[in-house]
Design an enzyme around this catalytic site. Structure first.
Site, short mmCIF file in Angstrom:
data_model
loop_
_atom_site.label_atom_id
_atom_site.label_comp_id
_atom_site.label_asym_id
_atom_site.label_seq_id
_atom_site.Cartn_x
_atom_site.Cartn_y
_atom_site.Cartn_z
N GLU A 143 10.30 1.05 10.23
CA GLU A 143 11.29 2.13 10.07
C GLU A 143 10.55 3.42 10.36
O GLU A 143 9.80 3.92 9.51
CB GLU A 143 11.83 2.14 8.63
CG GLU A 143 12.59 0.90 8.23
CD GLU A 143 13.88 0.69 8.99
OE1 GLU A 143 14.31 1.63 9.70
OE2 GLU A 143 14.42 -0.41 8.90
N GLU B 249 10.44 15.70 15.03
CA GLU B 249 11.04 15.64 13.69
C GLU B 249 10.49 16.81 12.86
O GLU B 249 9.28 17.06 12.86
CB GLU B 249 10.62 14.30 13.08
CG GLU B 249 11.52 13.82 12.00
CD GLU B 249 11.15 12.41 11.56
OE1 GLU B 249 10.00 11.97 11.77
OE2 GLU B 249 12.03 11.75 10.98
N CYS C 134 13.95 10.74 6.83
CA CYS C 134 13.96 10.39 8.25
C CYS C 134 15.37 10.38 8.82
O CYS C 134 15.55 10.28 10.02
CB CYS C 134 13.23 9.08 8.51
SG CYS C 134 13.75 7.80 7.40
N LYS D 233 0.87 -1.18 0.00
CA LYS D 233 0.00 0.00 0.00
C LYS D 233 0.91 1.23 0.00
O LYS D 233 1.54 1.56 1.00
CB LYS D 233 -0.90 0.04 1.23
CG LYS D 233 -1.99 1.11 1.07
CD LYS D 233 -2.40 1.79 2.35
CE LYS D 233 -1.46 2.84 2.83
NZ LYS D 233 -1.37 4.07 2.01
#
Ligand code: ADP
Length: 507
Positions: A278, A410, A312, A200
């Site tokens: 992850e 983040e 990331c 997906k």
């Protein structure tokens, strides 16, 4: 000002549309789901729009799969499993290699698709395609090295054998920031060892995944082995739930935010699925007094501004020792002014494309206003770019402290916050205070310090005097809430394997 922004934006879109329209009629531009080796509409025929990130302009309408489509895809993958798991490793290796060759042959078209739907500059998109393809190449090679063990026995009439076997159907959920590479890094490993998959892709960037399905089909990957079901933002939670709870699924592999990862882990717990995750990071980038300043600035630029800060492993906070702090800030700002150009990803001069969507822009704005309200100084940038849309000025903040949002969450945008520190212990303590730990970077020419800090940083990936670390040969993954498992490298297949102990008795 507003008017200049309008015309600049229109020019950017014209060059983007010209490049994108060269894809019209391309066999790689697919809009249906790919299930059981066939291109199919979503159940009920629903579609959703894929938009060019800067303007919101419509690029395509793709099948909007829902939970019933997800179930059908899982079933197709399950039915594809018996044939695929008994194929020889050489057969699987050859097919992955063909898929790799086709990616490389079509790399220019694939790169244009990424630039169109993700916004990143075309040369970065090309870099992503080569990187993404390298995982198919790597795992086509690893497919033939899924070794078991024969272990010395404690009893003379027994022998101990250890087999590695494919775990079964794997659900793969991928993000928008590397729409090709995150897919091949997972699917390459899964297919190499004999698993079948349902992918997906992110709702912002499904076209790249569908193009890879077209190439998998052309490579001759058998029906049911590789399936792709795009879904809109509103259908995604229900599709995700099926992919993480269906009893026919044995493993899930996800790349995305820590918050979503936790939802998926909760779903997966009921049927005890193997999970590889992850998730987000908060990468510290530490510059010690002994660092080579030019090298540190070059690493900082690469680590912070690749993909407009939307990776990331992007440096999230710069910790700079007091003796080198002012020189670092000065050189960094110079480099930002000299090397960074904001614009359409299709414009050759561009190094900074738009952010993926309005939410992403608001997050960066919010972090900046929070930092400024707590005493940070805007050295350069600080606001939306005059091009409009989701373009943002590359920004550097100084006087940053650990109580600011930009050091706690983040960023995923072109914001470089700089904190000044005194001692090595202080820098390591700030870096390790995070509850996530994906990548960390530091610059030093003191060998003893290099060993100490590399060992102490609580992250899965460390760059010592290096700002770009990703390669298929090395393991990618984090500690703490940055995730579970490793991708790429010889370890990347482990998440898709079961270990079976076979005891031969009566000898
Ligand atoms: P971001 O906030 O950066 O978009 P997400 O974690 O939301 O990161 O997205 C990463 C991937 O996870 C995308 O494919 C997205 O569609 C998917 N996703 C988001 N929410 C869910 C959910 N509840 N269930 C399954 N997948 C999800």
């Amino acid at each position: 000002m507003l008017r200049r922004g309008f015309w600049a934006m229109r020019a950017a879109h014209q060059s983007q549309n010209a490049a994108y329209s060269s894809l019209a009629g391309s066999a790689l531009l697919r809009s249906q789901a790919y299930v059981g080796g066939r291109w199919v509409e979503a159940d009920g025929g629903g579609v959703f729009a894929v938009q060019e990130p800067a303007s919101g302009q419509r690029l395509a309408e793709v099948a909007d799969c829902g939970p019933r489509d997800a179930k059908a895809a899982v079933r197709a993958a399950y039915e594809g499993l018996p044939g695929w798991r008994v194929a020889t490793s050489k057969e699987r290796s050859n097919l992955l290699r063909k898929w790799y060759d086709l990616m490389m042959k079509n790399k220019d078209e694939l790169a244009k698709l990424i630039t169109a739907e993700n916004g990143k500059p075309l040369n970065e998109a090309l870099g992503e395609i080569v990187y993404a393809a390298s995982f198919l190449e790597w795992f086509s090679e690893e497919a033939r090295r899924v070794y078991g063990d024969v272990v010395p026995t404690p009893s003379p009439n027994r022998r101990i054998l250890i087999l590695k076997q494919p775990i079964g159907v794997a659900s793969i959920i991928t993000p928008w920031n590397f729409p090709s590479a995150m897919l091949t890094r997972k699917a390459g490993a899964a297919l190499a060892v004999g698993c079948t998959v349902v992918v997906k892709p992110a709702e912002d960037t499904p076209l790249s995944a569908l193009a890879l399905a077209e190439l998998a089909d052309q490579a001759g990957i058998p029906a049911g082995v590789f399936n792709v079901i795009p879904s809109s933002k509103s259908n995604t939670p229900a599709v995700g739930e099926v992919l993480c709870t269906d009893p026919l699924v044995a493993a899930i592999s996800f790349t995305g935010s820590t918050a979503t990862g936790k939802i998926l882990l909760r779903h997966a717990s009921d049927t005890v699925k193997k999970a590889s995750m992850e998730l987000g990071g908060l990468a510290p980038f530490i510059v010690f007094d002994s660092a080579d300043l030019d090298l540190a600035v070059a690493g900082a630029m690469a680590s912070k501004f690749r993909n407009t800060g939307q990776t990331c492993v992007c440096a999230n906070q710069f910790l700079v020792q007091e003796g080198i702090h002012d020189a670092f800030v000065e050189k960094m700002v110079k480099a930002m002014h000299k090397d960074l150009r904001v614009g359409s990803g299709f414009d050759e001069q561009t190094t900074q494309g738009p952010l993926i969507n309005e939410r992403a822009v608001e997050k960066v704005e919010n972090q900046i206003s929070d930092a400024v309200s707590r005493g940070a100084c805007i050295v350069t940038g600080g606001k939306r770019h005059s091009l409009g849309g989701t373009f943002f000025e590359p920004t550097l903040l100084s006087n940053v402290t650990t109580d600011m949002l930009c050091t706690q969450e983040e960023t995923f945008g072109p914001l470089a916050p700089v904190l000044k520190f005194r001692t090595e212990e202080e820098a390591v303590a700030i870096a390790n205070a995070a509850n996530v730990g994906l990548a960390g970077y530091f610059y030093s020419r003191d060998h003893a310090q290099i060993w100490r800090v590399a060992e102490q940083l609580e992250v899965g990936i460390v760059g010592v005097n290096e700002g770009m670390l990703s390669t298929p040969e090395a393991p990618f993954g984090g500690v703490k809430q940055s995730g579970l498992g490793r991708e790429g490298s010889k370890y990347g297949i482990d998440d898709f394997l079961e270990i079976k102990y076979v005891c031969f008795g009566g000898l």
